[in-house]
Design an enzyme around this catalytic site. Structure first.
Site, short mmCIF file in Angstrom:
data_model
loop_
_atom_site.label_atom_id
_atom_site.label_comp_id
_atom_site.label_asym_id
_atom_site.label_seq_id
_atom_site.Cartn_x
_atom_site.Cartn_y
_atom_site.Cartn_z
N ASP A 67 0.86 -1.19 0.00
CA ASP A 67 0.00 0.00 0.00
C ASP A 67 0.89 1.24 0.00
O ASP A 67 2.03 1.19 0.46
CB ASP A 67 -0.93 0.03 1.23
CG ASP A 67 -2.21 0.81 0.99
OD1 ASP A 67 -3.29 0.19 0.90
OD2 ASP A 67 -2.12 2.06 0.84
N ASP B 167 3.84 2.76 -4.19
CA ASP B 167 2.83 3.47 -4.95
C ASP B 167 2.60 2.70 -6.25
O ASP B 167 3.52 2.56 -7.07
CB ASP B 167 3.31 4.90 -5.23
CG ASP B 167 2.25 5.73 -5.93
OD1 ASP B 167 1.32 5.14 -6.55
OD2 ASP B 167 2.33 6.97 -5.86
N TYR C 53 -14.33 4.67 -12.69
CA TYR C 53 -14.49 3.45 -11.87
C TYR C 53 -15.15 2.35 -12.69
O TYR C 53 -14.69 1.21 -12.71
CB TYR C 53 -15.35 3.83 -10.66
CG TYR C 53 -15.35 2.83 -9.53
CD1 TYR C 53 -14.32 2.79 -8.60
CD2 TYR C 53 -16.42 1.95 -9.37
CE1 TYR C 53 -14.34 1.89 -7.54
CE2 TYR C 53 -16.45 1.04 -8.32
CZ TYR C 53 -15.42 1.02 -7.40
OH TYR C 53 -15.44 0.12 -6.36
N LYS D 120 -13.39 -1.24 -13.54
CA LYS D 120 -13.88 -2.52 -13.00
C LYS D 120 -14.27 -3.48 -14.13
O LYS D 120 -14.07 -4.69 -14.01
CB LYS D 120 -15.04 -2.29 -12.03
CG LYS D 120 -14.64 -1.53 -10.76
CD LYS D 120 -13.46 -2.16 -10.01
CE LYS D 120 -13.21 -1.51 -8.67
NZ LYS D 120 -12.00 -2.03 -8.01
#
Ligand code: NAD
Length: 285
Positions: free
Chosen positions: A58, A86, A179, A183
């Site tokens: 993370d 990152d 988004y 996805k």
């Protein structure tokens, strides 16, 4: 859940599902992105509780430290190694994979890191779109590219890459174009890995509706105020308006799906999607 306040649930050891799987050993490594928060944190904890060594990736170092503290509190059987990186930076992705592979037989990858941005298409900032694509599509692909040889060479040569999609990988809502596109793409990546994995390296995606992470739960009081609703009404009528199951999923419920997906129980889950959306996309009126 009370009528007045909705809170992000605190993960307890009892909620973690345990699978007696021969691969779930300390010598086996699972790389989990987004491990500093929400679903990624719960998944790192659940996999470690199942005895695996977890490389928790993370960008948020403080969040990773909190994940480690939670692992200690729950006294999980496996260990979590924090790997700050990152995911928009190729060199940092490469270093993260090297660190994970040094921990043991790298066999599992959970691509969970992600974020949301709301704007209509005409106003959608392209720099934000590029960042969403980098974190939620390109990084999972690059991590797959780098880890596939490691998975094939380590342990018994088998493994699995699980990708956190969403109901937004099945249908879309307005003003979430970055988004939605990411996805849908992640499901395409999942099927591509399955196509090239020769049955040895499997892949699956997980698609849920709203999950009670702090990010989601923290929006509820504002939405309740602005719409003149109770917090419970915001959950049932706004967030889960189209769902038949009127209870938010908890991060640990999603984490348990990654445990299942990586285990022998899911030998025939390859390229498929675990659509756990309470009926949102499959029922109407
Ligand atoms: P979260 O914000 O709690 O966690 C996301 C994590 O990703 C954070 O720790 C963040 O630091 C990390 N991250 C973001 N950009 C990064 C980068 N450039 N490099 C490294 N790490 C980065 O969110 P969450 O709710 O736990 O969501 C996790 C995933 O689940 C996301 O992919 C999200 O789209 C998906 N999802 C969430 C929900 C929900 O309702 N919460 C529903 C369906 C799908």
């Amino acid at each position: 859940m009370s009528d007045t306040t909705v809170e992000a649930p605190e993960l307890t050891a009892e909620e973690i599902h345990h699978v007696d799987d021969p691969s779930f050993q300390p010598e086996t490594v699972a790389l989990v992105t987004g491990a500093a928060s929400g679903i990624g944190r719960a998944t790192a904890l659940a996999l470690a509780a199942n005895g695996l060594t977890v490389a928790g990736v993370d960008v948020d170092e403080e969040g990773l430290a909190e994940t480690l503290a939670k692992a200690e509190e729950l006294a999980v059987a496996g260990r979590i190694e924090p790997v700050p990186a990152d995911l928009t930076d190729d060199a940092q992705i490469e270093a993260a994979v090297e660190t994970a592979a040094d921990l043991g037989a790298l066999s599992y990858v959970a691509n969970i890191a992600g974020f949301q941005h709301i704007d209509p298409i005409e106003e959608f900032p392209m720099a934000t779109y590029d960042r969403m694509h980098a974190v939620m599509v390109r990084a999972p692909l690059y991590l797959s590219k780098l880890t596939l040889p490691a998975i094939r060479e380590s342990g018994d040569g088998t493994g699995c890459i699980g990708n956190m999609a969403s109901v937004h990988g099945h249908y879309v809502t307005a003003e979430k174009v970055g988004y939605n596109v990411s996805k849908f793409a992640l499901r395409g990546l999942t099927q591509s890995i399955a196509a090239e994995g020769d049955g040895e390296v499997r892949s699956f995606s997980v698609s849920t509706g709203y999950v009670a992470t702090s990010l989601v739960v923290d929006q509820i009081p504002d939405t309740a105020r602005s719409r003149g609703l109770s917090e419970r009404e915001v959950v049932e009528d706004v967030m889960l308006g189209q769902a038949r199951t009127k209870e938010l999923m908890a991060p640990v419920d999603v984490a348990n799906l990654f445990v299942l997906g990586f285990s022998e129980l899911a030998t025939h889950l390859n390229g498929g999607d675990l659509l756990f959306d309470g009926g949102i996309t499959s029922t109407y009126e």
